[in-house]
Design a protein around this motif. Structure first.
Motif, PDB file in Angstrom:
ATOM      1  N   ILE A 106       0.466  -1.018  -0.334  1.00 40.47           N
ATOM      2  CA  ILE A 106       0.110  -0.205   0.214  1.00 40.47           C
ATOM      3  C   ILE A 106       1.036   1.323  -0.197  1.00 40.47           C
ATOM      4  O   ILE A 106       0.413   2.158  -0.495  1.00 40.47           O
ATOM      5  CB  ILE A 106      -1.094   0.068   1.207  1.00 40.47           C
ATOM      6  CG1 ILE A 106      -2.571  -1.519   1.019  1.00 40.47           C
ATOM      7  CG2 ILE A 106      -1.819   1.490   1.222  1.00 40.47           C
ATOM      8  CD1 ILE A 106      -2.553  -1.370   1.994  1.00 40.47           C
ATOM      9  N   VAL A 107       1.750   1.604   1.274  1.00 44.72           N
ATOM     10  CA  VAL A 107       2.493   2.412   1.154  1.00 44.72           C
ATOM     11  C   VAL A 107       3.423   2.663  -0.205  1.00 44.72           C
ATOM     12  O   VAL A 107       3.710   3.761  -0.918  1.00 44.72           O
ATOM     13  CB  VAL A 107       4.122   2.282   1.836  1.00 44.72           C
ATOM     14  CG1 VAL A 107       4.973   2.972   1.497  1.00 44.72           C
ATOM     15  CG2 VAL A 107       3.147   1.857   3.358  1.00 44.72           C
ATOM     16  N   VAL A 108       3.821   1.442  -1.023  1.00 41.32           N
ATOM     17  CA  VAL A 108       4.497   1.869  -2.720  1.00 41.32           C
ATOM     18  C   VAL A 108       3.641   2.201  -3.862  1.00 41.32           C
ATOM     19  O   VAL A 108       3.746   2.790  -4.647  1.00 41.32           O
ATOM     20  CB  VAL A 108       5.330   0.548  -3.347  1.00 41.32           C
ATOM     21  CG1 VAL A 108       5.462   0.089  -4.778  1.00 41.32           C
ATOM     22  CG2 VAL A 108       6.363  -0.133  -2.344  1.00 41.32           C
ATOM     23  N   ARG A 109       2.363   1.266  -3.484  1.00 43.02           N
ATOM     24  CA  ARG A 109       1.159   1.988  -4.620  1.00 43.02           C
ATOM     25  C   ARG A 109       0.855   3.344  -4.058  1.00 43.02           C
ATOM     26  O   ARG A 109       0.621   4.484  -5.331  1.00 43.02           O
ATOM     27  CB  ARG A 109      -0.078   1.040  -4.449  1.00 43.02           C
ATOM     28  CG  ARG A 109       0.076   0.299  -4.997  1.00 43.02           C
ATOM     29  CD  ARG A 109      -0.889  -0.407  -4.691  1.00 43.02           C
ATOM     30  NE  ARG A 109      -1.273  -2.462  -4.791  1.00 43.02           N
ATOM     31  CZ  ARG A 109      -1.951  -3.300  -4.779  1.00 43.02           C
ATOM     32  NH1 ARG A 109      -2.803  -3.334  -3.931  1.00 43.02           N
ATOM     33  NH2 ARG A 109      -1.684  -4.594  -5.281  1.00 43.02           N
ATOM     34  N   GLN A 110       0.527   4.214  -3.056  1.00 40.36           N
ATOM     35  CA  GLN A 110       0.578   5.687  -2.512  1.00 40.36           C
ATOM     36  C   GLN A 110       2.059   6.650  -3.143  1.00 40.36           C
ATOM     37  O   GLN A 110       1.611   7.858  -3.614  1.00 40.36           O
ATOM     38  CB  GLN A 110       0.576   5.966  -1.140  1.00 40.36           C
ATOM     39  CG  GLN A 110      -0.874   5.270  -0.485  1.00 40.36           C
ATOM     40  CD  GLN A 110      -0.791   5.708   0.438  1.00 40.36           C
ATOM     41  OE1 GLN A 110      -0.425   5.155   1.834  1.00 40.36           O
ATOM     42  NE2 GLN A 110      -2.039   6.389   0.893  1.00 40.36           N
ATOM     43  N   ALA A 111       3.163   5.831  -2.890  1.00 46.37           N
ATOM     44  CA  ALA A 111       4.278   6.411  -3.464  1.00 46.37           C
ATOM     45  C   ALA A 111       3.897   6.801  -5.002  1.00 46.37           C
ATOM     46  O   ALA A 111       3.969   7.591  -5.048  1.00 46.37           O
ATOM     47  CB  ALA A 111       5.382   6.238  -3.212  1.00 46.37           C
ATOM     48  N   ILE A 112       3.701   5.995  -6.243  1.00 42.71           N
ATOM     49  CA  ILE A 112       3.456   5.558  -7.404  1.00 42.71           C
ATOM     50  C   ILE A 112       2.558   6.893  -7.361  1.00 42.71           C
ATOM     51  O   ILE A 112       2.741   7.342  -9.074  1.00 42.71           O
ATOM     52  CB  ILE A 112       3.378   4.626  -7.746  1.00 42.71           C
ATOM     53  CG1 ILE A 112       4.824   3.460  -7.258  1.00 42.71           C
ATOM     54  CG2 ILE A 112       3.098   4.050  -9.666  1.00 42.71           C
ATOM     55  CD1 ILE A 112       5.832   3.863  -7.759  1.00 42.71           C
ATOM     56  N   PHE A 113       1.604   6.374  -7.064  1.00 39.60           N
ATOM     57  CA  PHE A 113      -0.289   7.331  -7.812  1.00 39.60           C
ATOM     58  C   PHE A 113       0.311   8.521  -7.513  1.00 39.60           C
ATOM     59  O   PHE A 113       0.477   9.526  -7.870  1.00 39.60           O
ATOM     60  CB  PHE A 113      -0.961   6.943  -6.040  1.00 39.60           C
ATOM     61  CG  PHE A 113      -2.240   7.996  -6.371  1.00 39.60           C
ATOM     62  CD1 PHE A 113      -2.679   7.545  -7.380  1.00 39.60           C
ATOM     63  CD2 PHE A 113      -2.416   9.051  -5.724  1.00 39.60           C
ATOM     64  CE1 PHE A 113      -4.597   8.111  -8.079  1.00 39.60           C
ATOM     65  CE2 PHE A 113      -3.418  10.246  -6.213  1.00 39.60           C
ATOM     66  CZ  PHE A 113      -4.910   9.772  -7.138  1.00 39.60           C
ATOM     67  N   ALA A 114       1.293   9.491  -5.906  1.00 38.77           N
ATOM     68  CA  ALA A 114       1.766  10.643  -6.176  1.00 38.77           C
ATOM     69  C   ALA A 114       2.639  10.885  -7.634  1.00 38.77           C
ATOM     70  O   ALA A 114       2.414  12.192  -7.845  1.00 38.77           O
ATOM     71  CB  ALA A 114       2.068  10.410  -4.962  1.00 38.77           C
ATOM     72  N   GLY A 129       3.209  13.764 -12.975  1.00 42.00           N
ATOM     73  CA  GLY A 129       3.271  13.646 -14.138  1.00 42.00           C
ATOM     74  C   GLY A 129       4.422  13.430 -14.068  1.00 42.00           C
ATOM     75  O   GLY A 129       5.667  13.152 -15.630  1.00 42.00           O
ATOM     76  N   LEU A 130       4.992  12.360 -13.720  1.00 45.36           N
ATOM     77  CA  LEU A 130       6.206  11.686 -13.146  1.00 45.36           C
ATOM     78  C   LEU A 130       6.580  10.713 -13.700  1.00 45.36           C
ATOM     79  O   LEU A 130       8.040  10.035 -14.174  1.00 45.36           O
ATOM     80  CB  LEU A 130       7.855  11.935 -11.713  1.00 45.36           C
ATOM     81  CG  LEU A 130       7.647  14.096 -11.333  1.00 45.36           C
ATOM     82  CD1 LEU A 130       8.394  13.446 -10.121  1.00 45.36           C
ATOM     83  CD2 LEU A 130       8.513  14.461 -12.597  1.00 45.36           C
ATOM     84  N   VAL A 131       5.453   9.979 -13.517  1.00 43.79           N
ATOM     85  CA  VAL A 131       5.884   8.633 -14.108  1.00 43.79           C
ATOM     86  C   VAL A 131       4.834   7.813 -14.539  1.00 43.79           C
ATOM     87  O   VAL A 131       3.574   8.678 -14.433  1.00 43.79           O
ATOM     88  CB  VAL A 131       5.771   7.289 -12.778  1.00 43.79           C
ATOM     89  CG1 VAL A 131       7.434   7.802 -12.374  1.00 43.79           C
ATOM     90  CG2 VAL A 131       4.769   7.139 -11.769  1.00 43.79           C
ATOM     91  N   GLU A 132       4.675   7.183 -15.297  1.00 45.66           N
ATOM     92  CA  GLU A 132       3.587   6.386 -16.040  1.00 45.66           C
ATOM     93  C   GLU A 132       3.698   4.686 -16.032  1.00 45.66           C
ATOM     94  O   GLU A 132       4.348   4.483 -16.253  1.00 45.66           O
ATOM     95  CB  GLU A 132       2.962   7.085 -17.403  1.00 45.66           C
ATOM     96  CG  GLU A 132       4.191   6.693 -18.172  1.00 45.66           C
ATOM     97  CD  GLU A 132       4.758   7.956 -19.714  1.00 45.66           C
ATOM     98  OE1 GLU A 132       5.313   7.709 -19.997  1.00 45.66           O
ATOM     99  OE2 GLU A 132       3.455   9.215 -19.156  1.00 45.66           O
TER     100      GLU A 132
END
Length: 75
Positions: A44-52, A57-60
């Motif tokens: 969940i922590v990883v998913r929240q970081a990726i979502f942010a 617009g830094l990752v897709e």
């Protein structure tokens, strides 16, 4: 002042790697499982970081393939 949440710390770490060029545009980020293991955090922590990072617009994400550093717009 309270400590930053773990997802924000991870997002900062990845943001720094992108800013420094360690992770270049088009590079694939480590998998969720790898990030969990490397940073000692939950999925969940990883998913929240990726979502942010995605919101910034830094990752897709590419469904079924992974998450990649976004191409930088020409300045």
């Amino acid at each position: 002042m309270p400590a930053k949440p773990k997802w924000a710390q991870l997002a900062d770490h990845l943001r720094g790697q992108i800013a420094s060029g360690e992770l270049a545009p088009g590079d694939k980020l480590p998998s969720t499982a790898q990030l969990c293991q490397e940073h000692g955090v939950s999925t969940i922590v990883v998913r929240q970081a990726i979502f942010a990072l995605r919101t910034e617009g830094l990752v897709e994400g590419v469904q079924g393939v992974g998450v990649f550093v976004a191409e930088r717009p020409e300045s």
